[in-house]
Design a protein around this motif. Structure first.
Motif, PDB file in Angstrom:
ATOM      1  N   GLY A   1      68.927  66.389  73.615  1.00 24.32           N
ATOM      2  CA  GLY A   1      68.624  65.163  72.890  1.00 24.32           C
ATOM      3  C   GLY A   1      68.548  65.349  71.390  1.00 24.32           C
ATOM      4  O   GLY A   1      67.838  64.606  70.695  1.00 24.32           O
ATOM      5  N   LYS A   2      69.293  66.326  70.873  1.00 23.97           N
ATOM      6  CA  LYS A   2      69.305  66.556  69.434  1.00 23.97           C
ATOM      7  C   LYS A   2      70.311  65.620  68.765  1.00 23.97           C
ATOM      8  O   LYS A   2      71.312  65.219  69.350  1.00 23.97           O
ATOM      9  CB  LYS A   2      69.695  68.017  69.144  1.00 23.97           C
ATOM     10  CG  LYS A   2      68.624  69.035  69.463  1.00 23.97           C
ATOM     11  CD  LYS A   2      67.502  68.974  68.450  1.00 23.97           C
ATOM     12  CE  LYS A   2      66.511  70.103  68.605  1.00 23.97           C
ATOM     13  NZ  LYS A   2      65.410  70.001  67.620  1.00 23.97           N
ATOM     14  N   LYS A   3      70.039  65.267  67.504  1.00 21.87           N
ATOM     15  CA  LYS A   3      71.008  64.486  66.756  1.00 21.87           C
ATOM     16  C   LYS A   3      72.310  65.272  66.652  1.00 21.87           C
ATOM     17  O   LYS A   3      72.282  66.500  66.549  1.00 21.87           O
ATOM     18  CB  LYS A   3      70.468  64.184  65.356  1.00 21.87           C
ATOM     19  CG  LYS A   3      69.381  63.127  65.341  1.00 21.87           C
ATOM     20  CD  LYS A   3      68.955  62.828  63.916  1.00 21.87           C
ATOM     21  CE  LYS A   3      67.849  61.777  63.884  1.00 21.87           C
ATOM     22  NZ  LYS A   3      67.422  61.481  62.517  1.00 21.87           N
ATOM     23  N   PRO A   4      73.430  64.569  66.697  1.00 17.24           N
ATOM     24  CA  PRO A   4      73.598  63.110  66.664  1.00 17.24           C
ATOM     25  C   PRO A   4      73.545  62.437  68.036  1.00 17.24           C
ATOM     26  O   PRO A   4      74.003  61.306  68.177  1.00 17.24           O
ATOM     27  CB  PRO A   4      74.991  62.961  66.042  1.00 17.24           C
ATOM     28  CG  PRO A   4      75.734  64.174  66.514  1.00 17.24           C
ATOM     29  CD  PRO A   4      74.714  65.281  66.568  1.00 17.24           C
ATOM     30  N   PHE A   5      72.997  63.127  69.043  1.00 21.38           N
ATOM     31  CA  PHE A   5      72.984  62.591  70.407  1.00 21.38           C
ATOM     32  C   PHE A   5      71.558  62.264  70.873  1.00 21.38           C
ATOM     33  O   PHE A   5      71.185  62.562  71.998  1.00 21.38           O
ATOM     34  CB  PHE A   5      73.630  63.605  71.363  1.00 21.38           C
ATOM     35  CG  PHE A   5      74.994  64.054  70.933  1.00 21.38           C
ATOM     36  CD1 PHE A   5      76.082  63.205  71.019  1.00 21.38           C
ATOM     37  CD2 PHE A   5      75.193  65.329  70.415  1.00 21.38           C
ATOM     38  CE1 PHE A   5      77.343  63.620  70.604  1.00 21.38           C
ATOM     39  CE2 PHE A   5      76.443  65.749  70.003  1.00 21.38           C
ATOM     40  CZ  PHE A   5      77.528  64.893  70.097  1.00 21.38           C
TER      41      PHE A   5
ATOM     42  N   LEU B   1      67.561  81.786  67.713  1.00 21.88           N
ATOM     43  CA  LEU B   1      68.728  81.526  66.874  1.00 21.88           C
ATOM     44  C   LEU B   1      69.483  80.287  67.355  1.00 21.88           C
ATOM     45  O   LEU B   1      69.910  79.452  66.547  1.00 21.88           O
ATOM     46  CB  LEU B   1      69.648  82.752  66.868  1.00 21.88           C
ATOM     47  CG  LEU B   1      69.112  83.984  66.136  1.00 21.88           C
ATOM     48  CD1 LEU B   1      70.051  85.166  66.297  1.00 21.88           C
ATOM     49  CD2 LEU B   1      68.898  83.684  64.653  1.00 21.88           C
ATOM     50  N   VAL B   2      69.670  80.170  68.671  1.00 15.97           N
ATOM     51  CA  VAL B   2      70.344  78.989  69.231  1.00 15.97           C
ATOM     52  C   VAL B   2      69.549  77.727  68.918  1.00 15.97           C
ATOM     53  O   VAL B   2      70.105  76.698  68.507  1.00 15.97           O
ATOM     54  CB  VAL B   2      70.537  79.156  70.756  1.00 15.97           C
ATOM     55  CG1 VAL B   2      71.057  77.856  71.385  1.00 15.97           C
ATOM     56  CG2 VAL B   2      71.498  80.295  71.059  1.00 15.97           C
ATOM     57  N   TRP B   3      68.224  77.790  69.105  1.00 16.19           N
ATOM     58  CA  TRP B   3      67.363  76.633  68.859  1.00 16.19           C
ATOM     59  C   TRP B   3      67.364  76.242  67.384  1.00 16.19           C
ATOM     60  O   TRP B   3      67.420  75.051  67.047  1.00 16.19           O
ATOM     61  CB  TRP B   3      65.950  76.952  69.335  1.00 16.19           C
ATOM     62  CG  TRP B   3      64.929  75.913  69.046  1.00 16.19           C
ATOM     63  CD1 TRP B   3      63.839  76.035  68.233  1.00 16.19           C
ATOM     64  CD2 TRP B   3      64.861  74.572  69.566  1.00 16.19           C
ATOM     65  NE1 TRP B   3      63.108  74.871  68.216  1.00 16.19           N
ATOM     66  CE2 TRP B   3      63.709  73.960  69.028  1.00 16.19           C
ATOM     67  CE3 TRP B   3      65.672  73.844  70.436  1.00 16.19           C
ATOM     68  CZ2 TRP B   3      63.354  72.649  69.328  1.00 16.19           C
ATOM     69  CZ3 TRP B   3      65.308  72.532  70.734  1.00 16.19           C
ATOM     70  CH2 TRP B   3      64.169  71.954  70.194  1.00 16.19           C
TER      71      TRP B   3
ATOM     72  N   LEU C   1      68.886  72.669  62.932  1.00 16.96           N
ATOM     73  CA  LEU C   1      69.474  72.446  61.615  1.00 16.96           C
ATOM     74  C   LEU C   1      70.584  71.402  61.674  1.00 16.96           C
ATOM     75  O   LEU C   1      70.698  70.554  60.784  1.00 16.96           O
ATOM     76  CB  LEU C   1      70.019  73.771  61.064  1.00 16.96           C
ATOM     77  CG  LEU C   1      68.963  74.786  60.620  1.00 16.96           C
ATOM     78  CD1 LEU C   1      69.601  76.126  60.304  1.00 16.96           C
ATOM     79  CD2 LEU C   1      68.184  74.267  59.420  1.00 16.96           C
ATOM     80  N   ILE C   2      71.402  71.461  62.730  1.00 16.95           N
ATOM     81  CA  ILE C   2      72.451  70.449  62.889  1.00 16.95           C
ATOM     82  C   ILE C   2      71.827  69.063  63.069  1.00 16.95           C
ATOM     83  O   ILE C   2      72.261  68.074  62.465  1.00 16.95           O
ATOM     84  CB  ILE C   2      73.351  70.794  64.090  1.00 16.95           C
ATOM     85  CG1 ILE C   2      74.186  72.040  63.770  1.00 16.95           C
ATOM     86  CG2 ILE C   2      74.268  69.630  64.447  1.00 16.95           C
ATOM     87  CD1 ILE C   2      74.997  72.552  64.938  1.00 16.95           C
ATOM     88  N   GLY C   3      70.775  69.000  63.879  1.00 21.78           N
ATOM     89  CA  GLY C   3      70.110  67.731  64.112  1.00 21.78           C
ATOM     90  C   GLY C   3      69.424  67.158  62.886  1.00 21.78           C
ATOM     91  O   GLY C   3      69.208  65.950  62.797  1.00 21.78           O
TER      92      GLY C   3
ATOM     93  N   PRO D   1      73.620  62.109  61.218  1.00 21.23           N
ATOM     94  CA  PRO D   1      73.088  60.808  61.645  1.00 21.23           C
ATOM     95  C   PRO D   1      73.291  60.605  63.142  1.00 21.23           C
ATOM     96  O   PRO D   1      74.027  61.354  63.787  1.00 21.23           O
ATOM     97  CB  PRO D   1      73.922  59.811  60.833  1.00 21.23           C
ATOM     98  CG  PRO D   1      75.228  60.523  60.622  1.00 21.23           C
ATOM     99  CD  PRO D   1      74.880  61.986  60.487  1.00 21.23           C
ATOM    100  N   ARG D   2      72.652  59.588  63.674  1.00 22.59           N
ATOM    101  CA  ARG D   2      72.678  59.331  65.114  1.00 22.59           C
ATOM    102  C   ARG D   2      73.943  58.584  65.530  1.00 22.59           C
ATOM    103  O   ARG D   2      74.353  57.616  64.902  1.00 22.59           O
ATOM    104  CB  ARG D   2      71.443  58.512  65.500  1.00 22.59           C
ATOM    105  CG  ARG D   2      71.334  58.168  66.977  1.00 22.59           C
ATOM    106  CD  ARG D   2      70.120  57.295  67.240  1.00 22.59           C
ATOM    107  NE  ARG D   2      68.904  57.984  66.797  1.00 22.59           N
ATOM    108  CZ  ARG D   2      68.023  57.463  65.976  1.00 22.59           C
ATOM    109  NH1 ARG D   2      68.193  56.249  65.496  1.00 22.59           N
ATOM    110  NH2 ARG D   2      66.956  58.153  65.619  1.00 22.59           N
ATOM    111  N   PHE D   3      74.575  59.043  66.626  1.00 20.05           N
ATOM    112  CA  PHE D   3      75.657  58.300  67.257  1.00 20.05           C
ATOM    113  C   PHE D   3      75.079  57.138  68.057  1.00 20.05           C
ATOM    114  O   PHE D   3      73.981  57.230  68.621  1.00 20.05           O
ATOM    115  CB  PHE D   3      76.435  59.187  68.240  1.00 20.05           C
ATOM    116  CG  PHE D   3      77.501  60.030  67.602  1.00 20.05           C
ATOM    117  CD1 PHE D   3      78.056  59.703  66.385  1.00 20.05           C
ATOM    118  CD2 PHE D   3      77.975  61.159  68.252  1.00 20.05           C
ATOM    119  CE1 PHE D   3      79.041  60.479  65.814  1.00 20.05           C
ATOM    120  CE2 PHE D   3      78.968  61.942  67.694  1.00 20.05           C
ATOM    121  CZ  PHE D   3      79.494  61.600  66.465  1.00 20.05           C
ATOM    122  N   LYS D   4      75.802  56.035  68.131  1.00 15.42           N
ATOM    123  CA  LYS D   4      75.523  55.051  69.163  1.00 15.42           C
ATOM    124  C   LYS D   4      75.856  55.678  70.509  1.00 15.42           C
ATOM    125  O   LYS D   4      76.661  56.608  70.583  1.00 15.42           O
ATOM    126  CB  LYS D   4      76.360  53.794  68.961  1.00 15.42           C
ATOM    127  CG  LYS D   4      76.074  53.041  67.667  1.00 15.42           C
ATOM    128  CD  LYS D   4      76.985  51.838  67.543  1.00 15.42           C
ATOM    129  CE  LYS D   4      76.721  51.091  66.230  1.00 15.42           C
ATOM    130  NZ  LYS D   4      77.653  49.936  66.070  1.00 15.42           N
TER     131      LYS D   4
END
Length: 296
Positions: A191-195, A255-257, A262-264, A268-271
């Motif tokens: 559930g991380k951005k952009p999802f 590292l993965v987390w 950082l990406i999130g 911005p959020r996708f619809k």
């Protein structure tokens, strides 16, 4: 022997909850720093959980209660099949596919709690979550089937063992396109951005958990903490070769987390429909290309 087994279950579950809450605290600190804020202390999630379990909570009936318990129990059950370093209880043929199905129990539990709450915002959130699953599961399953074919095993431990012998044997190197696709799917899984459309606090007040407070919200915080551990550990096992040294394994998980966090923090959020169409486009194409390369 029964007492020892029960103690093992409890210790692994407590360890996963504590580790997941630590990761949540670190993520909040990292996001704050990227936004030029100080942020809360890394131990804030522990205080939040303790505070929530000390509060009174409103229930909406048996279905509402059972849904929260089902979501938490499903993720705890998944945990016992995922190696964390050398710590795990079960490993058998087909474990990988079993883990994928068990993770869906948490969503089904949340769906039950949503039905019990009767809140329209909760219904919108869970419908978004289930719809988004249709998007990221397809490329993710293609990558997993590719790993099963290349390693000759459907066991998570078997796939880990196929990567032994050094960095160059990791699936990160041998299946690079599949690793990228799986990481993009991991963002949707967590559930991380952009999802993050299923929770979208500014739009639907955190969606599925909008009616949860007190001990119910505390239980779902613990469920989320365990899910972080399960999903990052699964990714490390499948693509980073796992690790018998628990500290080295935890470092890989961190590292993965951190990369996902950082990406999130910058996207911005996708619809929800944009997210599904995105997964069915480039990640699915990449997963199919990787499968063809591995097979032929």
């Amino acid at each position: 022997m029964i007492i020892i087994t029960i103690l093992e279950f409890l210790l692994i579950a407590i360890f996963a909850m504590a580790l997941g809450l630590l990761f949540m605290g670190i993520a909040r600190k990292v996001v704050a720093r990227t936004q030029k804020r100080i942020g809360p202390p890394f131990y804030q999630p522990y205080l939040d959980v303790l505070k929530l379990f000390g509060k009174d909570a409103i229930t909406h009936g048996f279905i509402f209660d059972f849904g929260a318990i089902m979501a938490f129990g499903g993720m705890i059950a998944t945990l016992f099949f995922v190696p964390i370093g050398s710590i795990y209880l079960y490993s058998m043929s087909g474990t990988l596919l079993l883990v994928i199905y068990l993770m869906a129990i948490a969503y089904l539990g949340m769906a039950m709690a949503t039905v019990g709450s009767g809140n329209p915002l909760a219904s919108v959130g869970i419908s978004r979550a289930l719809t988004q699953m249709l998007g990221y599961e397809m490329p993710f399953i293609v990558v997993l089937l590719t790993l099963i074919y290349s390693s000759g095993s459907s066991s998570i431990v078997g796939i880990m063992q196929a990567q032994q012998g050094g960095f160059m044997n990791w699936n990160l190197i041998n299946v690079p396109l599949g690793t990228l696709v799986a990481f993009i799917a991991l963002l949707g899984l967590m559930g991380k951005k952009p999802f993050d459309a299923p929770i979208a606090p500014s739009e639907i007040a955190s969606g599925p958990v909008v009616e949860h407070g007190g001990k119910y919200l505390g239980l779902l915080m613990l469920q989320h903490a365990v899910s972080i551990v399960v999903k990052t550990a699964l990714f490390v096992n499948l693509f980073f070769g796992g690790a018998s040294n628990i500290l080295f394994f935890l470092l890989k998980m961190l590292l993965v987390w951190l990369l996902a966090t950082l990406i999130g923090s910058v996207f911005p959020r996708f619809k929800v429909e944009e997210g599904v169409l995105f997964y069915w486009k480039w990640p699915l194409i990449g997963a199919l290309i990787q499968a063809v390369i591995i097979i032929f």
